[in-house]
Design a protein around this motif. Sequence first.
Motif, short mmCIF file in Angstrom:
data_model
loop_
_atom_site.label_atom_id
_atom_site.label_comp_id
_atom_site.label_asym_id
_atom_site.label_seq_id
_atom_site.Cartn_x
_atom_site.Cartn_y
_atom_site.Cartn_z
N MET A 1 0.80 -1.13 0.11
CA MET A 1 0.04 0.17 -0.06
C MET A 1 0.78 1.25 0.08
SD MET A 1 -2.67 -1.44 2.63
CE MET A 1 -2.73 -3.34 2.67
N TRP B 1 -0.30 4.95 1.18
CA TRP B 1 -0.49 5.35 2.38
C TRP B 1 0.57 5.81 3.17
CZ3 TRP B 1 -4.00 0.82 4.94
CH2 TRP B 1 -5.29 0.71 4.20
N GLU C 1 -4.65 -6.67 -1.74
CA GLU C 1 -6.04 -5.96 -1.83
C GLU C 1 -7.19 -6.37 -0.75
OE1 GLU C 1 -7.14 -3.43 -3.65
OE2 GLU C 1 -5.23 -3.15 -4.04
N ARG D 1 -6.00 -4.42 2.34
CA ARG D 1 -6.42 -2.99 2.17
C ARG D 1 -7.91 -2.97 2.18
NH1 ARG D 1 -4.99 1.42 -1.13
NH2 ARG D 1 -3.25 0.03 -1.89
#
Length: 363
Positions: free
Chosen positions: A25, A28, A348, A351
């Motif tokens: 990620m 982020w 994913e 996430r």
Amino acid sequence: MHVLLLSAYDAASHRQWRRGLVAAMPDWHWTQLTLPPRNFSWRVRGNSLSWGRGEAAELMARPWDLVVATSMTDLAALRGLVPRIGLVPTAVYFHENQFAYPRSEKAAHSIEPQMLNIYTALCGDMLLFNSEFNRRTLLEGAERLLRRLPDCVPAGICEEIAAKSYLLPVPLEDALFEAETQQLKGRPFTLSWAARWEYDKRPDRLLHILQGLEAAGVDFRLNMLGQTFRNSPEEFALIRRDFAHRLLSVGFVEDKNQYRGILRQSHVFLSTAAHEFQGLAAMEASALGCSPLVPDEQAYPDYYPREMRFADVPDAIAKLCALAERHQMGRELPLADFSRYRWKLLGEKYRHLLVSITGGGKI
């Protein structure tokens, strides 16, 4: 998304998971706090003090969107010392739990690490477990412990923990699935064993299996890998003495590419552990093309078919003899497919779950 990531006992598998999560990620904003994996009793009880009143105290009190902590984090005490943290959505990742850890006869027994698991689980808004074995043994162990307490134990604690629990393994690096398959035909039948050289990895089982293979006349080679310690069990010294003619690589291999190269040149990855909540080493070896043979216990039944698990030492010897014969006949050995556990696919899902507790979506 501004995320505070806390790894209170940053052992190798925790570090691997932490780095993979951040890399998955990149959009982020991550701030990572870690503590070294040593002095276990102090670390699990003192991490809240180290962070809540140490140099990180000001950083901890910043306005975070999300906190992700490992289960070694004393989340209850940390929220008391830094009240603002208590207002931030928090996910806890359980690499292990203290209810299913095999106890050494020499170790002092204390229920405090188990109580800390319960407190941290109650404080987290979402709990992620790397295997069903991990989740189940925590819930069963917590229920047994709570029944032993003398009085004033609230009802519904285990139900509360279970209701916010999800299964999500530590993903495997994508690079494991991109390596070229080695051509192993014509090479001696090679086993690899890789773990910490400690009692919970059952070197006694390893020794007895090797003795059984030798007695059966199997021509094999062995890579005995992993981190060694000053007081490692004596079985490792016995293996080095009695099976010197079988040994290839021995000890810790620091270079990742070299380590993976050894596994790619192995036919079988053998685990004898009595302490695995997921078993990353066996999964990685499987991804690199090794045929796995693992105990029929702990987390292994969650991930491996019955034919790749052994019930006891004689069963392990019989299965390895069959694999050696299959190799000698030039037949392919059975493989386990872990491609669905790579970061590319599971990232994913991480996430999605983490966003869901921040108000950014529903599960």
